[in-house]
Design an enzyme around this catalytic site. Structure first.
Site, short mmCIF file in Angstrom:
data_model
loop_
_atom_site.label_atom_id
_atom_site.label_comp_id
_atom_site.label_asym_id
_atom_site.label_seq_id
_atom_site.Cartn_x
_atom_site.Cartn_y
_atom_site.Cartn_z
N TYR A 179 -14.67 5.20 36.30
CA TYR A 179 -13.83 4.18 35.67
C TYR A 179 -14.64 2.93 35.32
O TYR A 179 -14.51 2.37 34.23
CB TYR A 179 -12.69 3.85 36.63
N LYS A 183 -15.17 1.41 31.57
CA LYS A 183 -14.71 0.07 31.23
C LYS A 183 -15.87 -0.84 30.81
O LYS A 183 -15.69 -1.74 29.97
CB LYS A 183 -13.94 -0.53 32.40
#
Length: 309
Positions: A179, A183
């Site tokens: 993640y 991002k």
């Protein structure tokens, strides 16, 4: 083609057409409702999957559309997979076929598959990178192609893209290597898109929000719990006003920026800037390089802590 909403003086997005991905729940739902309240016609995209990306039999996109219509707004649902070329293309064409235009794209869709790196499967890495990073790139690409064609036809748009990064992408987060990488990639994509698309009347910014969603209410349960009374600092609706403003003509001149936002706080993130430096003017030995690094680090600011460290 759908009719326009009744004009209300002072609404920031009167008559604009806005696409929001992952808009069935959480932040996306809050954004869709907030745009509708400011006069936008909204394409509500949601594939209808669980928090980990597995199929969910009760897709919520139609429910959000009904909420908007019940409030006097105009919206249409889109259930395609925006991390595929066909899904991203159909998303843009849903806006064009239904409303005849596209003004703002909010990339928000995503899910989590958290593991420490030594336990992180390749499938979980690929799935998270796919929905977050590829799921930003493809809708951006297809929207940008439309706006470029409009510019070449002499109709330069007042177009906006808002991408969704995270504090995990800016600082890192334990147990979220996939993640965090996705991002962080979204920040890089935002900076490049802002530079490349400016000539077509497109502004591109990113937010790094903190709010209560299906992705955060379990991972950060204590922080995300709604209070019994008073200001609900982690309500996703707190993030949406900035997203609406960035997606409106009122944000003219603001592009290539990243904003942290939660509760009542907005912070302009300043990214990487050169810190202490020393130029010898010649090649160093490894030992000399190490001595220089130690000296420079002593003069440098400490990085922010990784979440969960």
């Amino acid at each position: 083609m759908s009719g326009t909403l009744p004009y209300r003086e002072g609404r920031l997005c009167e008559g604009r057409v806005v696409v929001v991905t992952g808009a069935g729940r959480g932040l996306g739902r809050a954004h869709a409702l907030a745009y509708a309240a400011e006069g936008a016609r909204v394409v509500v995209n949601d594939l209808g999957v669980g928090p980990d990306g597995t199929p969910d039999p009760d897709s919520p996109a139609a429910q959000v559309v009904e909420e908007i219509r019940a409030g006097g707004g105009d919206a249409v649902a889109h259930g395609g997979d925006i991390a595929t070329p066909d899904g991203a293309s159909s998303l843009v064409h849903t806006a064009l076929d239904t409303y005849g235009r596209l003004d703002t794209l909010v990339n928000n869709a995503g899910f989590l598959r958290d593991r420490m790196l030594v336990n992180l499967d390749e499938d979980d890495w690929d799935a998270v990178l796919r929905v977050h990073l590829k799921g930003h790139f493809l809708p951006l690409k297809h929207a940008a192609a439309h706006w470029r064609a409009e510019t070449k036809a002499g109709r330069t748009p007042t177009a906006r893209i808002i991408n969704t990064s995270s504090g995990a992408g800016l600082l890192g987060s334990l147990g979220q290597g996939n993640y965090s990488a996705a991002k962080a990639g979204i920040v890089g994509l935002t900076l490049v898109a802002a530079a490349e698309l400016a000539r077509y009347g497109v502004q591109v910014n990113a937010i790094a929000p903190a709010a209560r969603t299906r992705m955060t209410e379990t991972v950060f349960a204590e922080t995300m719990t709604a209070p019994g009374t008073g200001f609900d600092t982690m309500a996703p609706e707190n993030v949406s006003p900035l997203v609406v403003w960035l997606g409106s003509p009122a944000s003219d001149g603001v592009t290539g920026r990243v904003f942290e936002t939660e509760a009542g706080r907005i912070t302009v993130m300043e990214g990487w800037h050169p810190g202490p430096t020393e130029d010898k003017g010649a090649r160093r030995t490894p030992r000399e390089a190490g001595e220089t690094v130690r000296k420079l680090l002593a003069e440098a600011r400490d990085p922010g802590p990784v979440y969960g460290a």
